[in-house]
Write an enzyme that holds these catalytic residues in place. Structure first.
Site, mmCIF file in Angstrom:
data_model
loop_
_atom_site.group_PDB
_atom_site.id
_atom_site.type_symbol
_atom_site.label_atom_id
_atom_site.label_comp_id
_atom_site.label_asym_id
_atom_site.label_seq_id
_atom_site.Cartn_x
_atom_site.Cartn_y
_atom_site.Cartn_z
ATOM 1 N N ASP A 178 8.083 2.742 10.236
ATOM 2 C CA ASP A 178 6.675 3.025 9.920
ATOM 3 C C ASP A 178 5.833 2.448 11.043
ATOM 4 O O ASP A 178 6.363 1.784 11.923
ATOM 5 C CB ASP A 178 6.307 2.373 8.570
ATOM 6 C CG ASP A 178 6.500 0.861 8.611
ATOM 7 O OD1 ASP A 178 5.588 0.156 9.029
ATOM 8 O OD2 ASP A 178 7.608 0.382 8.255
ATOM 9 N N GLU A 228 21.959 -0.270 4.488
ATOM 10 C CA GLU A 228 22.656 -0.604 5.736
ATOM 11 C C GLU A 228 23.927 -1.371 5.440
ATOM 12 O O GLU A 228 24.961 -1.164 6.079
ATOM 13 C CB GLU A 228 21.771 -1.480 6.622
ATOM 14 C CG GLU A 228 20.654 -0.751 7.296
ATOM 15 C CD GLU A 228 19.784 -1.738 8.045
ATOM 16 O OE1 GLU A 228 19.662 -1.594 9.257
ATOM 17 O OE2 GLU A 228 19.245 -2.660 7.412
HETATM 18 N N1 SAH Z 1 10.965 -2.715 -1.491
HETATM 19 C C1 SAH Z 1 11.460 -2.756 -0.158
HETATM 20 C C2 SAH Z 1 10.942 -3.987 0.491
HETATM 21 C C3 SAH Z 1 11.075 -3.903 1.938
HETATM 22 S S1 SAH Z 1 10.160 -5.144 2.707
HETATM 23 C C4 SAH Z 1 12.961 -2.609 -0.136
HETATM 24 O O1 SAH Z 1 13.723 -3.579 -0.240
HETATM 25 O O2 SAH Z 1 13.425 -1.490 -0.028
HETATM 26 C C5 SAH Z 1 10.221 -4.506 4.314
HETATM 27 C C6 SAH Z 1 11.466 -4.775 5.084
HETATM 28 O O3 SAH Z 1 11.460 -3.969 6.264
HETATM 29 C C7 SAH Z 1 11.569 -6.195 5.586
HETATM 30 O O4 SAH Z 1 12.917 -6.558 5.638
HETATM 31 C C8 SAH Z 1 10.906 -6.123 6.980
HETATM 32 O O5 SAH Z 1 11.627 -6.903 7.914
HETATM 33 C C9 SAH Z 1 10.971 -4.658 7.379
HETATM 34 N N2 SAH Z 1 9.700 -3.972 7.716
HETATM 35 C C10 SAH Z 1 9.618 -2.635 7.916
HETATM 36 N N3 SAH Z 1 8.345 -2.264 8.162
HETATM 37 C C11 SAH Z 1 7.602 -3.394 8.124
HETATM 38 C C12 SAH Z 1 6.191 -3.642 8.264
HETATM 39 N N4 SAH Z 1 5.329 -2.662 8.486
HETATM 40 N N5 SAH Z 1 5.771 -4.928 8.127
HETATM 41 C C13 SAH Z 1 6.651 -5.921 7.875
HETATM 42 N N6 SAH Z 1 7.978 -5.736 7.703
HETATM 43 C C14 SAH Z 1 8.465 -4.484 7.829
#
Ligand code: SAH
Length: 249
Positions: free
Chosen positions: A217, A13
């Site tokens: 998701d 983003e």
């Molecule tokens: N390895 C990944 C980590 C993402 S953590 C990466 O950086 O590509 C997930 C991120 O998406 C966080 O910023 C959170 O705010 C959001 N998010 C999306 N789906 C989520 C869920 N099911 N639970 C908690 N946060 C979620």
């Protein structure tokens, strides 16, 4: 002209936003890279939020104290919790709450000690502008993304939701866990890891803010599978489009 802060949760983003800025200048601070410049003719500062409540709160604090900003917009992805909140939908937070805050029995569950509240309110005027921008971009999404992505992610008839977004230091990727969150907080539309922390910081500084999340998701047993593909194929392509439309509108 007053400056608008944009916190992006994902590298993808951030890159999409920087690609729309003709003149960005890098300013390192606190282990972060802040990008000052223009987007759609508006003065902006754009930065990677970093993941989790503490990291996002630090980023928001630096924006509030060092960059002369008049409002703050957070864009990222989230897990859908509300019954009708599907992958590809957009959620605008009207209120935010930390679902893992629990100082009971000293304070009611979810209440942030010494604030006398569990929910922090986003700015109504920003939300109205972002809702209009989101509706415009959602209407154009199939054309922007291409038929393959639309078919792969079942993105027909995507909707905008407004309401409660909850945050905590967990990636919620289990059906039992998301059901427990739904039972404790039935109004919650979506779960993520930063918004309520940013909201608390903005409350402290009297800074109007909004949190815009695309659903990546359903916070269930398939969340870890859906998440990376969605970021790659979908979210990175149009959260920047909503921000650009909002700034231009
Ligand atoms: N390895 C990944 C980590 C993402 S953590 C990466 O950086 O590509 C997930 C991120 O998406 C966080 O910023 C959170 O705010 C959001 N998010 C999306 N789906 C989520 C869920 N099911 N639970 C908690 N946060 C979620």
């Amino acid at each position: 002209m007053p400056r608008i802060a944009i916190m992006a949760a994902m590298h993808e983003e951030l890159s999409a936003l920087l690609a729309l800025m003709p003149d960005e200048q890098r300013r390192p601070l606190g282990g972060r890279e802040f990008w000052l410049g223009h987007l759609h003719g508006r003065d902006v500062v754009v930065v990677l939020s970093r993941i989790g409540k503490v990291a996002a709160a630090t980023t928001a604090t630096l924006l509030a104290t060092h960059f002369d900003v008049e409002r703050l917009l957070f864009t990222g992805v989230a897990g859908g919790l509300g019954a009708g909140v599907k992958v590809g939908d957009v959620v605008l937070a009207e209120h935010l709450l930390q679902h893992d805050m629990d100082a009971s029995p000293l304070f009611p569950r979810h209440e942030v000690p010494l604030y006398g509240r569990s929910r922090f309110e986003a700015d109504a005027a920003m939300n109205d502008g972002l809702a209009r921008a989101s509706q415009r971009v959602l209407a154009e999404a199939p054309a922007r993304l291409g038929a393959d992505a639309v078919a792969a992610f079942g993105l027909q008839g995507r909707a905008l939701h407004r309401g409660l977004v909850i945050s905590g230091d967990r990636f919620v990727s289990g059906t039992a866990e998301s059901e427990a969150l739904r039972a404790a907080l039935p109004q919650a539309l979506a779960v993520e890891m930063e918004g309520a922390a940013v909201a608390q910081v903005c409350h402290d500084f009297g800074l109007p803010f909004a949190v815009l999340r695309t659903i990546s998701d359903r916070a269930d047993d398939t969340a870890h599978v859906d998440f990376p593909a969605f970021i790659r194929e979908v979210a990175s392509r149009y959260s920047a489009a909503i921000v650009a439309d909002y700034l231009g509108g």
